[in-house]
Design a protein around this motif. Structure first.
Motif, PDB file in Angstrom:
ATOM      1  N   ALA A   1      22.811  -9.893  -4.331  1.00 46.62           N
ATOM      2  CA  ALA A   1      21.879  -8.649  -5.252  1.00 46.62           C
ATOM      3  C   ALA A   1      21.106  -9.544  -6.410  1.00 46.62           C
ATOM      4  N   SER A   2      22.004 -10.303  -7.099  1.00 43.35           N
ATOM      5  CA  SER A   2      21.543 -10.911  -8.311  1.00 43.35           C
ATOM      6  C   SER A   2      20.609 -12.204  -8.084  1.00 43.35           C
ATOM      7  N   GLY A   3      20.620 -12.724  -6.785  1.00 48.29           N
ATOM      8  CA  GLY A   3      19.831 -13.859  -6.698  1.00 48.29           C
ATOM      9  C   GLY A   3      20.201 -14.930  -5.534  1.00 48.29           C
ATOM     10  N   VAL A   4      19.970 -16.112  -5.303  1.00 48.50           N
ATOM     11  CA  VAL A   4      20.122 -16.556  -4.057  1.00 48.50           C
ATOM     12  C   VAL A   4      20.621 -17.901  -4.579  1.00 48.50           C
ATOM     13  N   SER A   5      21.707 -18.365  -3.961  1.00 52.05           N
ATOM     14  CA  SER A   5      22.414 -19.785  -4.215  1.00 52.05           C
ATOM     15  C   SER A   5      21.337 -20.900  -3.982  1.00 52.05           C
TER      16      SER A   5
ATOM     17  N   LYS B   1      13.001 -18.553  -2.990  1.00 52.23           N
ATOM     18  CA  LYS B   1      12.757 -19.300  -4.269  1.00 52.23           C
ATOM     19  C   LYS B   1      12.398 -18.155  -5.442  1.00 52.23           C
ATOM     20  N   GLN B   2      11.591 -17.314  -4.642  1.00 53.46           N
ATOM     21  CA  GLN B   2      11.311 -16.149  -5.790  1.00 53.46           C
ATOM     22  C   GLN B   2      12.496 -15.482  -6.198  1.00 53.46           C
ATOM     23  N   GLN B   3      13.265 -15.275  -5.212  1.00 53.29           N
ATOM     24  CA  GLN B   3      14.365 -14.076  -5.544  1.00 53.29           C
ATOM     25  C   GLN B   3      15.305 -15.050  -6.573  1.00 53.29           C
ATOM     26  N   GLN B   4      15.429 -16.343  -6.346  1.00 51.15           N
ATOM     27  CA  GLN B   4      16.214 -17.114  -7.219  1.00 51.15           C
ATOM     28  C   GLN B   4      15.732 -17.056  -8.677  1.00 51.15           C
ATOM     29  N   ASP B   5      14.440 -17.047  -8.861  1.00 50.86           N
ATOM     30  CA  ASP B   5      13.555 -17.091 -10.061  1.00 50.86           C
ATOM     31  C   ASP B   5      13.665 -15.650 -10.919  1.00 50.86           C
ATOM     32  N   GLY B   6      14.198 -14.839  -9.970  1.00 54.12           N
ATOM     33  CA  GLY B   6      14.220 -13.319 -10.285  1.00 54.12           C
ATOM     34  C   GLY B   6      13.024 -12.664 -10.060  1.00 54.12           C
TER      35      GLY B   6
END
Length: 159
Positions: free
Chosen positions: A11-15, A62-67
């Motif tokens: 939920a907080s991001g992508v590895s 990538k967008q999820q990883q960047d929040g």
């Protein structure tokens, strides 16, 4: 092939590993689509659609990883889940696509070689006929020469 199993997305991001796998997958599909299109394969449009979907899924990850929230509509999450595979399934999927692309490339090369051979025969025949018509002073000589010239241009375009 094994069914695609979605990799868990926190939920907080992508590895970084998930993004790396999605990037490998997207690059492979883009390469396969380009190769198919270059060779005139009938599956080129389908492969391009799959490549586009994989690139969109990668961008969403990538967008999820960047929040940031992905620009795609809510259903894009489903596409991400389908596109991002776990390690063993991703490796198997890549290997399967590489084999398919290689087989299709070989098939297209054989088809092109046969088409070139046929065009060479056709050009030689028309050139001979045009020369013969000119030697005998036939009224069709100019038309025959134009057809022979066009056949030679067509042959060069194939090569």
């Amino acid at each position: 092939p094994a069914p695609a199993v979605a990799a868990p997305v926190a939920a907080s991001g992508v590895s970084k590993a998930e993004i790396a796998e999605a990037e490998k997958h997207a690059k492979l599909l883009v390469w396969a689509a380009k190769t198919a299109a270059d060779q005139g394969a009938p599956q080129a449009a389908t492969m391009q659609a799959r490549a586009d979907q994989a690139v969109q899924a990668l961008e969403a990850l990538k967008q999820q990883q960047d929040g940031r929230s992905p620009r795609a509509p809510p259903s894009a999450g489903d596409a991400v889940q389908r596109t991002v595979l776990s390690g063993p399934e991703m490796t198997e999927d890549i290997a399967e696509h590489q084999v398919e692309a290689t087989i299709e490339a070989q098939r297209c090369q054989k088809a092109v070689a046969a088409e070139i051979a046929e065009a060479e025969k056709h050009a030689k025949l028309l050139t001979w006929a045009a020369n013969k018509a000119a030697e005998e002073g036939m009224p069709q000589a100019a038309t025959m020469q134009a057809k022979a010239d066009q056949a030679l241009r067509d042959l060069e375009a194939l090569k």
